[in-house]
Design a protein around this motif. Structure first.
Motif, mmCIF file in Angstrom:
data_model
loop_
_atom_site.group_PDB
_atom_site.id
_atom_site.type_symbol
_atom_site.label_atom_id
_atom_site.label_comp_id
_atom_site.label_asym_id
_atom_site.label_seq_id
_atom_site.Cartn_x
_atom_site.Cartn_y
_atom_site.Cartn_z
ATOM 1 N N GLU A 1 41.469 37.784 45.863
ATOM 2 C CA GLU A 1 40.133 38.081 46.069
ATOM 3 C C GLU A 1 39.378 36.811 45.300
ATOM 4 N N GLY A 2 38.195 36.491 45.897
ATOM 5 C CA GLY A 2 37.456 35.655 45.152
ATOM 6 C C GLY A 2 36.294 35.046 46.157
ATOM 7 N N GLU A 3 35.277 34.235 45.751
ATOM 8 C CA GLU A 3 34.112 33.770 46.667
ATOM 9 C C GLU A 3 34.787 32.900 47.697
ATOM 10 N N ALA A 4 34.141 32.813 48.633
ATOM 11 C CA ALA A 4 34.509 31.935 49.889
ATOM 12 C C ALA A 4 34.416 30.440 49.189
ATOM 13 N N GLY A 5 35.429 30.018 49.588
ATOM 14 C CA GLY A 5 35.649 28.465 49.082
ATOM 15 C C GLY A 5 36.475 28.135 48.124
ATOM 16 N N VAL A 6 37.365 29.167 47.177
ATOM 17 C CA VAL A 6 38.040 28.941 46.030
ATOM 18 C C VAL A 6 39.043 28.473 46.669
ATOM 19 N N LEU B 1 45.714 50.385 49.355
ATOM 20 C CA LEU B 1 46.164 49.090 49.591
ATOM 21 C C LEU B 1 46.301 48.264 48.522
ATOM 22 N N ARG B 2 45.185 48.555 47.671
ATOM 23 C CA ARG B 2 45.279 47.728 46.337
ATOM 24 C C ARG B 2 46.298 47.821 45.383
ATOM 25 N N ARG B 3 46.893 49.517 45.279
ATOM 26 C CA ARG B 3 48.134 49.534 44.534
ATOM 27 C C ARG B 3 49.354 48.973 45.171
ATOM 28 N N ARG B 4 49.314 48.987 46.440
ATOM 29 C CA ARG B 4 50.565 48.231 47.166
ATOM 30 C C ARG B 4 50.814 46.888 46.716
ATOM 31 N N CYS B 5 49.624 46.282 46.376
ATOM 32 C CA CYS B 5 49.652 44.598 46.334
ATOM 33 C C CYS B 5 49.440 44.373 44.760
ATOM 34 N N LEU B 6 50.095 43.143 44.574
ATOM 35 C CA LEU B 6 49.719 42.401 43.195
ATOM 36 C C LEU B 6 48.507 42.045 43.447
ATOM 37 N N TYR B 7 47.802 41.631 42.317
ATOM 38 C CA TYR B 7 46.123 41.129 42.445
ATOM 39 C C TYR B 7 45.989 40.150 41.800
ATOM 40 N N SER B 8 44.980 39.359 42.576
ATOM 41 C CA SER B 8 44.657 38.159 41.503
ATOM 42 C C SER B 8 43.158 37.913 41.898
ATOM 43 N N TRP B 9 42.515 37.372 40.947
ATOM 44 C CA TRP B 9 40.931 37.191 41.153
ATOM 45 C C TRP B 9 40.872 35.716 41.153
ATOM 46 N N VAL B 10 40.408 35.031 42.047
ATOM 47 C CA VAL B 10 40.477 33.514 42.029
ATOM 48 C C VAL B 10 39.119 32.824 41.720
ATOM 49 N N GLU B 11 39.071 32.251 40.729
ATOM 50 C CA GLU B 11 37.773 31.654 40.168
ATOM 51 C C GLU B 11 37.655 30.428 40.984
ATOM 52 N N PHE B 12 36.215 29.783 40.911
ATOM 53 C CA PHE B 12 35.865 28.513 41.213
ATOM 54 C C PHE B 12 36.826 27.804 40.212
ATOM 55 N N PRO B 13 37.223 26.674 40.419
ATOM 56 C CA PRO B 13 38.166 25.715 39.385
ATOM 57 C C PRO B 13 37.460 25.240 38.517
ATOM 58 N N GLU B 14 37.939 25.230 37.029
ATOM 59 C CA GLU B 14 37.047 24.631 35.953
ATOM 60 C C GLU B 14 37.173 23.177 36.245
ATOM 61 N N PRO B 15 36.093 22.365 35.694
ATOM 62 C CA PRO B 15 36.175 21.099 36.107
ATOM 63 C C PRO B 15 37.369 20.203 35.914
ATOM 64 N N GLY B 16 38.321 20.454 34.883
ATOM 65 C CA GLY B 16 39.312 19.682 34.701
ATOM 66 C C GLY B 16 40.253 19.770 35.911
ATOM 67 N N ARG B 17 40.327 21.027 36.578
ATOM 68 C CA ARG B 17 41.219 21.118 37.461
ATOM 69 C C ARG B 17 40.667 20.748 38.903
ATOM 70 N N GLU B 18 39.237 20.853 39.092
ATOM 71 C CA GLU B 18 38.532 20.188 40.098
ATOM 72 C C GLU B 18 38.876 18.844 40.405
ATOM 73 N N LEU B 19 38.716 18.178 39.100
ATOM 74 C CA LEU B 19 38.641 16.752 38.858
ATOM 75 C C LEU B 19 40.495 16.360 39.506
ATOM 76 N N GLU B 20 41.289 17.069 39.207
ATOM 77 C CA GLU B 20 42.611 16.808 39.545
ATOM 78 C C GLU B 20 42.673 16.995 40.909
ATOM 79 N N ILE B 21 42.017 17.991 41.585
ATOM 80 C CA ILE B 21 41.997 18.171 43.033
ATOM 81 C C ILE B 21 41.613 17.063 43.529
ATOM 82 N N LEU B 22 40.538 16.590 43.179
ATOM 83 C CA LEU B 22 39.683 15.226 43.653
ATOM 84 C C LEU B 22 40.560 14.073 43.739
#
Lengths: 398, 291
Positions: free
Chosen positions: B40-45, B184-205
């Protein structure tokens, strides 16, 4: 590399510790069963994990939603290292909540003794129709709530006798239940389908050598309208809000896809409290939620808060937004217009019920009402119970 | 189970996806336990991208089911091929077969159209099954899905039960437009995806746009991070950041502060609603660029 989990893993007490941890999470509102304890042991056993790695693994397995995900680290620290706060409650939508019973007295003061509870004998909606046609499912469907016809036409602010008040509240609740009941029933007696059911048609055609003589049809059942209700409980609404609250409770309590909010100086979500069957619990919850009840209203701010926090989840293309307010707003009209504009983008239909509209000389000239008018699809009076009952067709269609 | 090896994050990098530790662990766990992973997470993460990267990494097929309101079993699991069935009925009639024989023939696997879910269960090599935007599908569909995800089998009334040849790696994504069921939630593993921190976004760039000036990339990452903190209707995602950086590079802008007007015009890459474009005035842009 600190390895707190792995060395103890071999010793039997570790399993007990892990069970304790799962229990600790459960206490904090996580929905976990014994299965999860076994799973938790499995994900940390075997590999030499760092604390951080073990924590991430457990979080992945044991958290099930965003709130839990975000609180997990603190709870993990608290249990395994005895740091931080131990007990917090996560707000779980659609779940039982237990609250401090002592708080209920607060709500009583505002709403009278039985205000927040369902009327005791209101087990189901009561419908009467001419000639018993209802049984055949062909009733023309005039909604007639059972008794007290006069009461239904009286302006609610003139209802002061406690017994009459209780009766009016009960009636408001029943009306809402009846509306809900009728709408769900209407969907069940939908006409013949519009789409060809190829699967059945082909099966039937086998007997006729492949000629599809008898066609099978199907219809996707109408999905119900999603209802989002805002009830203004400011001081100026006090003569009406107790009845409206019953009405809203009747709607939301029976409507599967619905959401209710109180608007005063801020916005409060009360869906779960209104759905609570146990009247004592319901009162307690509402009491906690309704601090500030009876003060001024900031409609614009409240709706903006809704747009920011709830709208994405609460609204879809089949939503009807119902606002019960007199439009006396202490906030700025521009803010209200902006918030309604954004709301209207997500919800196809906006209904505003204004009790003052039933008054003889009332004109919606307040700045807030003027700002809101362009966004309203249906603007109606709501000063009598009959006026509330007239809402039915508006809720039936989009 | 070491299909993915211990350093999954590293291997994801090799296929062009920069995951944070939390997400890498979640994927690792999903592979180990063979359980579905709910992101789960905002669109575009970058939730959908994860599945693509994972398929590339495991060198297997990606089967995608895009959910929408009204999605039903006929589009998600299987459907009979009616045209072929009709033709077959006609053809067999010439051969004077009985209705029973014809029926057995046309309700066999040859006439079954496999939709994404059944397709995923029919693969010899476990594929990555991406169930995208599950929150858009109706609640009834969630119930279907639950059954498939727990037993990995599909029952076709005319045909019997079809068991999975291999257990797919299942990734579900949700933007949170609807509350998902607890089951459904119990059946699945869960991860909340945040917007990347600047360091990671830089690496993606850097990874996605190898030619980009290092200093500009740093400024872009910092600017987007600041922009996401503003009150916006729609926060820019990673794809928007990449578009914007490419646009800046293409226009020859070397530093964000250098040409304010040009910069302002490039913001259409980041802001996708009229209200947001209006809210981010040249003054706001200047303030964000200076941060």
């Amino acid at each position: 590399m600190a390895v707190p989990a792995a060395p103890v893993a071999a010793a039997p007490p570790f399993a007990a510790r892990m069970a304790g941890f799962v229990g600790h999470l459960r206490l904090n509102g996580f929905a976990l069963g014994p299965e999860e304890t076994a799973g938790a042991l499995r994900v940390v056993e075997g590999g030499p994990h760092t604390t951080a790695e073990a924590r991430r693994r457990l979080r992945c397995l044991l958290a099930g939603r965003r709130e839990e995900w975000q609180r997990f680290d603190a709870l993990f620290e608290a249990y395994w290292f005895g740091r931080g706060r131990v007990r917090e409650r996560v707000e779980r939508p659609r779940h039982r909540q237990q609250r401090n019973r002592a708080q209920q007295a607060l709500w009583r003061g505002h709403l009278g003794d039985e205000a927040a509870s369902e009327p005791a004998d209101a087990r189901g909606p009561r419908l009467e129709s001419a000639a018993g046609a209802e049984a055949e499912g062909e009733s023309s469907g005039r909604l007639i709530a059972s008794r007290r016809q006069v009461l239904r036409r009286t302006d609610l602010r003139h209802v002061v006798d406690p017994a009459e008040m209780a009766a009016a509240e009960e009636l408001a609740f029943r009306l809402a239940s009846a509306i809900r009941y009728r709408l769900s029933r209407r969907q069940r007696i939908a006409p013949r389908g519009r789409r060809l059911d190829l699967r059945r048609t082909i099966r039937r055609s086998l007997a006729q050598g492949g000629e599809p003589l008898r066609l099978a049809w199907r219809e996707r059942p109408d999905r119900p309208v999603r209802l989002v209700v805002f009830l203004d409980v400011s001081g100026s609404m006090q003569h009406y809000s107790r009845f409206f609250l019953q009405f809203v409770k009747g709607l939301v309590g029976r409507w599967a896809e619905s959401d209710a909010y109180l608007l005063h100086t801020r916005l409060v979500r009360v869906t779960d409290a209104l759905r609570e069957r146990d009247s004592l619990k319901a009162m307690t919850q509402l009491a906690l939620l309704a601090e500030g009840f009876g003060g001024g209203t900031r409609l614009g701010e409240g709706l903006a808060a809704f747009n920011a926090h709830y709208a994405k989840r609460a609204l879809n293309a089949r939503s009807v937004v119902l606002i019960l307010s007199d439009g006396y707003d202490t906030g700025s009209p521009e803010a209200l217009a902006a918030a309604l504009g954004r709301l209207k983008k997500r919800a196809p239909r906006l209904i505003w019920l204004n009790p003052l509209l039933g008054w003889r000389d009332y004109r919606p000239v307040t700045a807030a009402m003027q700002a809101a008018l362009p966004y309203i699809d249906h603007f109606a009076a709501a000063n009598t119970l009959d006026a509330l009952a007239a809402l039915e067709p508006e809720l039936a269609t989009l | 189970m070491t299909e993915a090896g211990p350093d999954l994050a590293e291997r994801l990098r090799d296929v062009g996806y920069v995951a944070d530790e939390g997400l890498a662990t979640a994927l690792q766990l999903a592979l180990e336990l063979k359980r579905p992973l709910l992101l789960e997470g905002e669109a575009g993460v970058g939730k959908t991208e994860v599945a693509k990267a994972l398929a590339a990494l495991l060198d297997t097929r990606l089967i995608r089911l895009q959910c929408y309101e009204g999605l039903d079993a006929g589009h998600a699991i299987y459907e009979w091929n009616y045209q072929r069935q009709l033709l077959a009925i006609r053809a067999r009639e010439q051969e004077h077969l009985s209705a029973r024989q014809i029926e057995a023939e046309i309700f066999s696997e040859d006439y079954l159209l496999r939709r994404p879910l059944l397709e995923a269960l029919s693969q010899e090599q476990p594929p990555v099954l991406l169930i995208d935007e599950i929150d858009r599908a109706d609640e009834e569909f969630e119930a279907y899905l639950l059954e498939i995800l727990s037993d990995f089998q599909v029952t076709v009334p005319e045909l019997g039960t079809i068991r999975a040849r291999s257990i797919p790696v299942v990734i579900l994504t949700s933007n949170g437009t609807r509350e998902l069921s607890d089951a459904l939630r119990r059946r699945c593993l869960y991860s909340w995806v945040e917007f990347p921190e600047p360091g990671r976004e830089l690496e993606i760039l850097r990874r996605r746009l190898p030619g980009i000036d290092a200093r500009l990339a740093g400024q872009v990452a910092a600017f987007v991070r600041a922009l996401r903190r503003e009150e916006l209707e729609k926060k820019p995602g990673i794809a928007e950041t990449l578009d914007w950086a490419a646009a800046l590079a293409g226009l020859g802008i070397e530093r964000l502060g250098a040409e304010p007007e040009k910069l302002q015009r490039t913001l259409i890459c980041l802001l996708k609603t009229e209200a947001d474009l209006k809210a981010v005035t040249p003054e706001v842009t200047a303030r964000l660029a200076a941060e």
